[in-house]
Design a protein around this motif. Structure first.
Motif, PDB file in Angstrom:
ATOM      1  N   MET A   1       0.849  -1.182   0.000  1.00  0.00           N
ATOM      2  CA  MET A   1       0.000   0.000   0.000  1.00  0.00           C
ATOM      3  C   MET A   1       0.894   1.244   0.000  1.00  0.00           C
ATOM      4  SD  MET A   1      -2.991   1.234   2.633  1.00  0.00           S
ATOM      5  CE  MET A   1      -1.993   1.343   4.077  1.00  0.00           C
ATOM      6  N   THR A   2       0.554   2.186  -0.871  1.00  0.00           N
ATOM      7  CA  THR A   2       1.274   3.451  -0.943  1.00  0.00           C
ATOM      8  C   THR A   2       0.286   4.592  -0.734  1.00  0.00           C
ATOM      9  OG1 THR A   2       2.795   2.486  -2.558  1.00  0.00           O
ATOM     10  CG2 THR A   2       2.774   4.880  -2.377  1.00  0.00           C
ATOM     11  N   GLU A   3       0.609   5.517   0.161  1.00  0.00           N
ATOM     12  CA  GLU A   3      -0.238   6.683   0.435  1.00  0.00           C
ATOM     13  C   GLU A   3       0.187   7.837  -0.468  1.00  0.00           C
ATOM     14  OE1 GLU A   3      -2.732   7.071   2.837  1.00  0.00           O
ATOM     15  OE2 GLU A   3      -2.579   4.963   3.417  1.00  0.00           O
ATOM     16  N   TYR A   4      -0.776   8.561  -1.028  1.00  0.00           N
ATOM     17  CA  TYR A   4      -0.480   9.704  -1.884  1.00  0.00           C
ATOM     18  C   TYR A   4      -1.124  10.991  -1.373  1.00  0.00           C
ATOM     19  CZ  TYR A   4       1.390   6.430  -5.284  1.00  0.00           C
ATOM     20  OH  TYR A   4       2.133   5.464  -5.904  1.00  0.00           O
ATOM     21  N   ASP A   5      -2.417  11.000  -1.136  1.00  0.00           N
ATOM     22  CA  ASP A   5      -3.168  12.169  -0.681  1.00  0.00           C
ATOM     23  C   ASP A   5      -2.871  13.399  -1.543  1.00  0.00           C
ATOM     24  OD1 ASP A   5      -5.047  13.508   0.914  1.00  0.00           O
ATOM     25  OD2 ASP A   5      -3.469  14.328   2.183  1.00  0.00           O
ATOM     26  N   LYS A   6      -3.067  13.240  -2.851  1.00  0.00           N
ATOM     27  CA  LYS A   6      -2.858  14.361  -3.755  1.00  0.00           C
ATOM     28  C   LYS A   6      -3.840  14.279  -4.905  1.00  0.00           C
ATOM     29  CE  LYS A   6       0.723  12.333  -6.713  1.00  0.00           C
ATOM     30  NZ  LYS A   6       2.073  12.554  -7.250  1.00  0.00           N
ATOM     31  N   LEU A   7      -4.101  15.413  -5.507  1.00  0.00           N
ATOM     32  CA  LEU A   7      -4.959  15.491  -6.679  1.00  0.00           C
ATOM     33  C   LEU A   7      -4.258  14.808  -7.846  1.00  0.00           C
ATOM     34  CD1 LEU A   7      -7.647  16.860  -7.627  1.00  0.00           C
ATOM     35  CD2 LEU A   7      -6.229  18.757  -8.428  1.00  0.00           C
ATOM     36  N   VAL A   8      -5.003  13.983  -8.572  1.00  0.00           N
ATOM     37  CA  VAL A   8      -4.449  13.296  -9.734  1.00  0.00           C
ATOM     38  C   VAL A   8      -5.388  13.488 -10.926  1.00  0.00           C
ATOM     39  CG1 VAL A   8      -3.200  11.556  -8.389  1.00  0.00           C
ATOM     40  CG2 VAL A   8      -5.553  11.080  -9.121  1.00  0.00           C
ATOM     41  N   ARG A   9      -4.889  13.163 -12.099  1.00  0.00           N
ATOM     42  CA  ARG A   9      -5.718  13.243 -13.306  1.00  0.00           C
ATOM     43  C   ARG A   9      -6.901  12.280 -13.182  1.00  0.00           C
ATOM     44  NH1 ARG A   9      -3.632  15.588 -18.060  1.00  0.00           N
ATOM     45  NH2 ARG A   9      -1.583  16.530 -17.774  1.00  0.00           N
ATOM     46  N   ASP A  10      -7.992  12.626 -13.855  1.00  0.00           N
ATOM     47  CA  ASP A  10      -9.264  11.923 -13.702  1.00  0.00           C
ATOM     48  C   ASP A  10      -9.210  10.432 -14.023  1.00  0.00           C
ATOM     49  OD1 ASP A  10     -10.259  14.444 -13.094  1.00  0.00           O
ATOM     50  OD2 ASP A  10     -11.114  14.770 -15.084  1.00  0.00           O
ATOM     51  N   ARG A  11      -8.366  10.018 -14.929  1.00  0.00           N
ATOM     52  CA  ARG A  11      -8.316   8.613 -15.341  1.00  0.00           C
ATOM     53  C   ARG A  11      -7.357   7.762 -14.509  1.00  0.00           C
ATOM     54  NH1 ARG A  11      -6.897   6.500 -19.738  1.00  0.00           N
ATOM     55  NH2 ARG A  11      -8.225   4.744 -19.331  1.00  0.00           N
ATOM     56  N   ILE A  12      -6.662   8.360 -13.565  1.00  0.00           N
ATOM     57  CA  ILE A  12      -5.692   7.599 -12.779  1.00  0.00           C
ATOM     58  C   ILE A  12      -6.333   6.412 -12.046  1.00  0.00           C
ATOM     59  CG2 ILE A  12      -4.074   7.711 -10.817  1.00  0.00           C
ATOM     60  CD1 ILE A  12      -3.003   8.861 -13.521  1.00  0.00           C
ATOM     61  N   PRO A  13      -7.509   6.534 -11.430  1.00  0.00           N
ATOM     62  CA  PRO A  13      -8.102   5.351 -10.783  1.00  0.00           C
ATOM     63  C   PRO A  13      -8.345   4.203 -11.775  1.00  0.00           C
ATOM     64  CG  PRO A  13      -9.153   7.332  -9.985  1.00  0.00           C
ATOM     65  CD  PRO A  13      -8.272   7.755 -11.136  1.00  0.00           C
ATOM     66  N   ASP A  14      -8.736   4.509 -13.013  1.00  0.00           N
ATOM     67  CA  ASP A  14      -8.937   3.477 -14.029  1.00  0.00           C
ATOM     68  C   ASP A  14      -7.615   2.801 -14.384  1.00  0.00           C
ATOM     69  OD1 ASP A  14     -11.641   4.151 -14.144  1.00  0.00           O
ATOM     70  OD2 ASP A  14     -11.334   5.566 -15.803  1.00  0.00           O
ATOM     71  N   ILE A  15      -6.566   3.600 -14.500  1.00  0.00           N
ATOM     72  CA  ILE A  15      -5.249   3.064 -14.833  1.00  0.00           C
ATOM     73  C   ILE A  15      -4.737   2.169 -13.701  1.00  0.00           C
ATOM     74  CG2 ILE A  15      -2.842   3.718 -15.264  1.00  0.00           C
ATOM     75  CD1 ILE A  15      -4.034   6.244 -16.722  1.00  0.00           C
ATOM     76  N   VAL A  16      -4.982   2.582 -12.473  1.00  0.00           N
ATOM     77  CA  VAL A  16      -4.594   1.764 -11.313  1.00  0.00           C
ATOM     78  C   VAL A  16      -5.332   0.426 -11.369  1.00  0.00           C
ATOM     79  CG1 VAL A  16      -4.763   1.589  -8.798  1.00  0.00           C
ATOM     80  CG2 VAL A  16      -3.939   3.709  -9.847  1.00  0.00           C
ATOM     81  N   GLU A  18      -6.559  -1.081 -14.000  1.00  0.00           N
ATOM     82  CA  GLU A  18      -6.030  -1.864 -15.124  1.00  0.00           C
ATOM     83  C   GLU A  18      -4.744  -2.591 -14.736  1.00  0.00           C
ATOM     84  OE1 GLU A  18      -5.622   0.972 -18.295  1.00  0.00           O
ATOM     85  OE2 GLU A  18      -7.799   1.204 -18.499  1.00  0.00           O
ATOM     86  N   ASN A  19      -4.052  -2.066 -13.730  1.00  0.00           N
ATOM     87  CA  ASN A  19      -2.822  -2.696 -13.239  1.00  0.00           C
ATOM     88  C   ASN A  19      -3.088  -3.677 -12.096  1.00  0.00           C
ATOM     89  OD1 ASN A  19      -1.056  -1.399 -15.044  1.00  0.00           O
ATOM     90  ND2 ASN A  19      -0.983   0.420 -13.750  1.00  0.00           N
ATOM     91  N   GLY A  20      -4.377  -3.990 -11.869  1.00  0.00           N
ATOM     92  CA  GLY A  20      -4.729  -4.990 -10.874  1.00  0.00           C
ATOM     93  C   GLY A  20      -4.743  -4.486  -9.445  1.00  0.00           C
ATOM     94  N   GLU A  21      -4.744  -3.179  -9.259  1.00  0.00           N
ATOM     95  CA  GLU A  21      -4.777  -2.610  -7.909  1.00  0.00           C
ATOM     96  C   GLU A  21      -6.058  -1.804  -7.739  1.00  0.00           C
ATOM     97  OE1 GLU A  21      -0.238  -1.802  -6.736  1.00  0.00           O
ATOM     98  OE2 GLU A  21      -0.904  -0.649  -8.487  1.00  0.00           O
ATOM     99  N   GLN A  22      -6.346  -1.417  -6.504  1.00  0.00           N
ATOM    100  CA  GLN A  22      -7.547  -0.646  -6.220  1.00  0.00           C
ATOM    101  C   GLN A  22      -7.151   0.723  -5.667  1.00  0.00           C
ATOM    102  OE1 GLN A  22     -10.295  -2.471  -3.513  1.00  0.00           O
ATOM    103  NE2 GLN A  22     -11.694  -0.723  -3.555  1.00  0.00           N
ATOM    104  N   ALA A  23      -7.660   1.757  -6.298  1.00  0.00           N
ATOM    105  CA  ALA A  23      -7.403   3.122  -5.835  1.00  0.00           C
ATOM    106  C   ALA A  23      -8.515   3.541  -4.877  1.00  0.00           C
ATOM    107  CB  ALA A  23      -7.365   4.081  -7.021  1.00  0.00           C
ATOM    108  N   VAL A  24      -8.126   4.057  -3.729  1.00  0.00           N
ATOM    109  CA  VAL A  24      -9.083   4.615  -2.783  1.00  0.00           C
ATOM    110  C   VAL A  24      -9.055   6.123  -3.002  1.00  0.00           C
ATOM    111  CG1 VAL A  24      -9.675   4.921  -0.357  1.00  0.00           C
ATOM    112  CG2 VAL A  24      -8.676   2.747  -1.152  1.00  0.00           C
ATOM    113  N   VAL A  25     -10.205   6.685  -3.374  1.00  0.00           N
ATOM    114  CA  VAL A  25     -10.265   8.100  -3.761  1.00  0.00           C
ATOM    115  C   VAL A  25     -11.458   8.787  -3.116  1.00  0.00           C
ATOM    116  CG1 VAL A  25      -9.210   7.592  -6.013  1.00  0.00           C
ATOM    117  CG2 VAL A  25     -11.684   7.733  -5.823  1.00  0.00           C
ATOM    118  N   HIS A  26     -11.437  10.100  -3.162  1.00  0.00           N
ATOM    119  CA  HIS A  26     -12.627  10.907  -2.917  1.00  0.00           C
ATOM    120  C   HIS A  26     -12.568  12.076  -3.899  1.00  0.00           C
ATOM    121  CE1 HIS A  26     -10.010  13.558  -0.453  1.00  0.00           C
ATOM    122  NE2 HIS A  26     -10.928  14.484  -0.662  1.00  0.00           N
TER     123      HIS A  26
END
Length: 102
Positions: A1-16, A18-26
């Motif tokens: 698990m890696t913590e980021y807590d930063k604004l990212v581009r809109d498609r980043i959760p989809d890309i995550v 696609e790499n077999g991981e789950q992005a936790v976002v708000h």
């Protein structure tokens, strides 16, 4: 698990995903969104400063466009302000470095 807590581009959760991981976002809204955009501007500007990579400069432009929209700034008005300031104080084309005033 890696913590980021930063604004990212809109498609980043989809890309995550696609790499077999789950992005936790708000979704940031209002004042939080505007503040996170300002943080992102500093992050992207620092990355461009470090690398000089035109892709990083493109990221800066993307964040600036998002800030303009989030703040409700008119593109034409911003250009007018930029040109007015350039007329009054000049631009940065000549590379002038102020060392001191005596």
């Amino acid at each position: 698990m890696t913590e980021y807590d930063k604004l990212v581009r809109d498609r980043i959760p989809d890309i995550v995903a696609e790499n077999g991981e789950q992005a936790v976002v708000h979704v940031a809204e209002g004042a939080e969104y505007r503040e996170r955009l300002r943080e992102k501007l500093c992050e992207e500007a620092a990355e461009f400063r470090e690398t000089g990579d035109p892709e990083e400069l493109a990221d800066v432009l993307e964040v600036l466009a998002a800030i303009r929209d989030a703040e409700g700034f008119d593109r034409g008005e911003l250009e007018r302000l930029r040109a007015e300031k350039a007329d009054e104080r000049g631009g940065f084309e000549d590379g002038v470095v102020l060392e001191r005033v005596e």
